[in-house]
Design a protein around this motif. Structure first.
Motif, PDB file in Angstrom:
ATOM      1  N   TYR A  35       0.805  -1.223   0.000  1.00  0.00           N
ATOM      2  CA  TYR A  35       0.000   0.000   0.000  1.00  0.00           C
ATOM      3  C   TYR A  35       0.842   1.280   0.000  1.00  0.00           C
ATOM      4  O   TYR A  35       0.316   2.365   0.078  1.00  0.00           O
ATOM      5  CB  TYR A  35      -0.964  -0.034   1.192  1.00  0.00           C
ATOM      6  CG  TYR A  35      -1.873  -1.243   1.123  1.00  0.00           C
ATOM      7  CD1 TYR A  35      -3.073  -1.196   0.429  1.00  0.00           C
ATOM      8  CD2 TYR A  35      -1.505  -2.453   1.704  1.00  0.00           C
ATOM      9  CE1 TYR A  35      -3.892  -2.310   0.328  1.00  0.00           C
ATOM     10  CE2 TYR A  35      -2.310  -3.581   1.607  1.00  0.00           C
ATOM     11  CZ  TYR A  35      -3.507  -3.502   0.916  1.00  0.00           C
ATOM     12  OH  TYR A  35      -4.310  -4.612   0.809  1.00  0.00           O
ATOM     13  N   VAL A  38       7.453   1.905   0.453  1.00  0.00           N
ATOM     14  CA  VAL A  38       8.344   1.217   1.398  1.00  0.00           C
ATOM     15  C   VAL A  38       7.922  -0.251   1.529  1.00  0.00           C
ATOM     16  O   VAL A  38       8.736  -1.174   1.442  1.00  0.00           O
ATOM     17  CB  VAL A  38       8.313   1.920   2.785  1.00  0.00           C
ATOM     18  CG1 VAL A  38       9.106   1.127   3.815  1.00  0.00           C
ATOM     19  CG2 VAL A  38       8.860   3.346   2.671  1.00  0.00           C
ATOM     20  N   GLU A  39       6.624  -0.434   1.711  1.00  0.00           N
ATOM     21  CA  GLU A  39       6.099  -1.795   1.848  1.00  0.00           C
ATOM     22  C   GLU A  39       6.330  -2.576   0.548  1.00  0.00           C
ATOM     23  O   GLU A  39       6.614  -3.783   0.583  1.00  0.00           O
ATOM     24  CB  GLU A  39       4.609  -1.729   2.186  1.00  0.00           C
ATOM     25  CG  GLU A  39       4.087  -3.018   2.754  1.00  0.00           C
ATOM     26  CD  GLU A  39       2.574  -3.023   2.939  1.00  0.00           C
ATOM     27  OE1 GLU A  39       1.943  -1.942   2.890  1.00  0.00           O
ATOM     28  OE2 GLU A  39       2.024  -4.116   3.098  1.00  0.00           O
ATOM     29  N   MET A  57       1.737   8.037  -7.430  1.00  0.00           N
ATOM     30  CA  MET A  57       1.589   8.913  -6.261  1.00  0.00           C
ATOM     31  C   MET A  57       1.268   8.082  -5.030  1.00  0.00           C
ATOM     32  O   MET A  57       0.143   7.589  -4.893  1.00  0.00           O
ATOM     33  CB  MET A  57       0.431   9.895  -6.505  1.00  0.00           C
ATOM     34  CG  MET A  57       0.746  10.965  -7.510  1.00  0.00           C
ATOM     35  SD  MET A  57       1.838  12.184  -6.828  1.00  0.00           S
ATOM     36  CE  MET A  57       0.673  13.353  -6.174  1.00  0.00           C
ATOM     37  N   PRO A  59       2.339   7.485  -0.565  1.00  0.00           N
ATOM     38  CA  PRO A  59       3.046   8.035   0.588  1.00  0.00           C
ATOM     39  C   PRO A  59       4.366   7.309   0.836  1.00  0.00           C
ATOM     40  O   PRO A  59       4.562   6.197   0.358  1.00  0.00           O
ATOM     41  CB  PRO A  59       2.069   7.779   1.743  1.00  0.00           C
ATOM     42  CG  PRO A  59       1.259   6.612   1.305  1.00  0.00           C
ATOM     43  CD  PRO A  59       1.164   6.698  -0.187  1.00  0.00           C
ATOM     44  N   ARG A  60       5.224   7.960   1.599  1.00  0.00           N
ATOM     45  CA  ARG A  60       6.518   7.423   2.061  1.00  0.00           C
ATOM     46  C   ARG A  60       7.538   7.236   0.939  1.00  0.00           C
ATOM     47  O   ARG A  60       8.645   7.725   1.047  1.00  0.00           O
ATOM     48  CB  ARG A  60       6.333   6.116   2.842  1.00  0.00           C
ATOM     49  CG  ARG A  60       5.438   6.279   4.074  1.00  0.00           C
ATOM     50  CD  ARG A  60       5.831   5.365   5.168  1.00  0.00           C
ATOM     51  NE  ARG A  60       5.495   3.987   4.850  1.00  0.00           N
ATOM     52  CZ  ARG A  60       5.899   2.949   5.560  1.00  0.00           C
ATOM     53  NH1 ARG A  60       6.670   3.146   6.607  1.00  0.00           N
ATOM     54  NH2 ARG A  60       5.541   1.737   5.245  1.00  0.00           N
ATOM     55  N   ASN A  62       7.441   7.221  -3.437  1.00  0.00           N
ATOM     56  CA  ASN A  62       6.538   7.194  -4.596  1.00  0.00           C
ATOM     57  C   ASN A  62       6.975   6.161  -5.631  1.00  0.00           C
ATOM     58  O   ASN A  62       8.056   5.567  -5.536  1.00  0.00           O
ATOM     59  CB  ASN A  62       6.388   8.607  -5.191  1.00  0.00           C
ATOM     60  CG  ASN A  62       7.656   9.104  -5.840  1.00  0.00           C
ATOM     61  OD1 ASN A  62       8.309   8.376  -6.576  1.00  0.00           O
ATOM     62  ND2 ASN A  62       8.015  10.357  -5.547  1.00  0.00           N
TER      63      ASN A  62
END
Lengths: 129, 342
Positions: A35, A38-39, A57, A59-60, A62
């Protein structure tokens, strides 16, 4: 019978991840989900997917950064990356073009709003199934 | 109790929460309000409504501006509306993916009960369960919840905000969120239907929420899963929890009322009500969570084909409706009139 190929779906919209995953599963692919960027990298390292469907786009980290990390890594550069990005006739206020899409290291892209059937076609083409 | 595996917690910015209630059968109230929102280009970030109880409820979260103004709220009042309550500092906490598991839903209810955190409403999408809460409590609830569920090691609660500077570094022209969709008909990715769910209502005392959460988790062991859940708080302070359940084993019409007899303690059975056999219809489209007019279109579509909606929830970028059994095809056709369907 050949082993099912693993596809990683990455988007910060959980409902889109769910819709794409269900479609992929109905096409007999194995699916993993992430999601954010990073994940996504964690999942890529844990269980190397054959193909990544990657939103831009997020978070954390892109999608551009994730794509760069995959394609600049000797270990992971063979993973096929399909970017989900906003370029379509319906989108009038962005200057993003097909040409720009191809300057990334991604193997392919599909415009948002996505056409799920078209996306499946692209996935099948790249995975030769 | 084992921690349930989830992938993420999402938090919102501050919103205004509007709660309308009606006792009359007409649905013109919500249509009036949501058409007004659409005309004013106001996006609804969360919506949950129940139309079949004696008292009908409709709840939504909108951006604070311009609703911080009392004058603006007065303008929204429709003649048929009995109540328009407003909470000026609400937040939305979403947890995903629930995978339709009653263990996930029950675990979340257990968490709110045992930690004594307050939520106003909940509603689900095909992937998320979202709770409306006090905005000021968001961080504390998210931190506490993170210790109750099994999240990825690197997880941090995600706020729906975009760092444009970081993005523009990689994308020198206009960012994709500047895109405006211009469509003759609003596009959807997929419409999914599910027939013959059992719609139940549970009337839950807030001090017993953790106990109920445990019982709801155990329903999964009977081969059940949920397709939609929502809740409202009654005048008596009870959490009225609606769950549309699907059972692996067929359940006869006669035994639906008694389906919980073997699992729930006797004293809780009077608070479990079988409401109706129902169909579930859910659909999802591009940036539905960020665009105005989607709810108004949905209400109009259903009214146009006279499809009675029992429950509706707009969560994230999905809309889920519970309609009477046998109505899902008609509902799908109604949506096709107003939305582009695959």
């Amino acid at each position: 019978m050949s082993e099912k190929q693993l596809v990683l779906v990455v988007d910060d919209d959980p409902d889109l991840v769910e819709a794409v995953s269900m479609k992929l599963e109905s096409e007999k692919f194995r699916v993993n989900k992430a999601y954010d960027g990073v994940e996504a990298m964690e999942k890529i390292k844990e269980e190397r997917p054959a193909l990544v469907i990657l939103d831009v786009m997020m978070p954390r980290k892109n999608g551009w950064v994730v794509c760069d990390e995959i394609k600049k890594s000797d270990q992971y550069k063979g993973i096929i990356v399909i970017l989900l990005t906003a370029v379509a006739d319906a989108v009038q206020t962005t200057s993003y073009t097909h040409h720009d899409g191809k300057t990334t290291l991604a193997d392919d892209y599909i415009p948002k709003p996505i056409d799920l059937d078209k996306l499946m076609e692209i996935v099948r083409d790249h995975l030769g199934s | 109790m084992n921690a349930i595996k989830m992938n993420g917690i999402k938090l919102s910015s501050r919103h205004v929460l509007l709660h309308q209630s009606f006792t009359q059968a007409s649905d013109s109230g919500p249509v009036h309000l949501y058409q007004q929102f659409s005309d004013d280009k106001i996006n609804i970030l969360f919506l949950s409504a129940a139309f079949f109880d004696k008292k009908k409820h409709i709840v939504c979260c909108v951006e604070p501006d311009p609703f911080d103004s009392v004058k603006e709220l007065d303008r929204l009042k429709s003649p048929r509306q009995e109540h328009l309550d407003c909470i000026h500092s609400a937040g939305i906490l979403s947890v995903y993916p629930h995978q339709f598991r009653l263990k996930s839903l029950g675990c979340l209810l257990y968490f709110f009960g045992v930690e004594k955190y307050k939520f106003y409403h909940l509603a689900s999408s095909p992937s998320m369960v979202s709770f409306t809460i006090d905005y000021k409590d968001q961080e504390a609830i998210a931190a506490s919840l993170a210790s109750h569920i099994d999240l990825p090691r690197s997880h941090t609660p995600y706020r729906q905000e975009v760092n444009m500077d970081e993005f523009i570094k990689y994308f020198k022209k206009e960012p994709e969120t500047a895109a405006a969709y211009v469509e003759e008909k609003i596009k959807t990715y997929a419409i999914q239907t599910r027939a013959n769910a059992m719609l139940f209502r549970f009337d839950i005392r807030t001090d017993l929420l953790c106990e109920w959460g445990g019982h709801i988790q155990r329903l999964e062991d009977l081969g059940m899963r949920f397709h939609y859940a929502s809740s409202f708080v009654s005048q008596e302070g009870l959490v009225r929890l609606f769950i549309a359940l699907e059972s692996e084993a067929p359940v006869s019409e006669k035994s639906k009322q008694h389906v919980f007899s073997d699992i729930f303690p006797k004293e809780l059975i009077p608070y479990c009500h079988f409401m109706a056999s129902s169909d579930i219809i859910s659909f999802h489209g591009p940036h539905f969570g960020d665009r105005y007019g989607i709810a108004a279109h949905t209400f109009s579509a259903m009214r146009h084909r006279s499809v009675p909606v029992l429950l509706i929830g707009c969560v994230g970028s999905s809309i889920t409706m519970v309609v009477p059994a046998g109505m899902s095809q008609k509902a799908k056709e109604a949506l096709s009139d107003f939305f582009e369907t695959p």
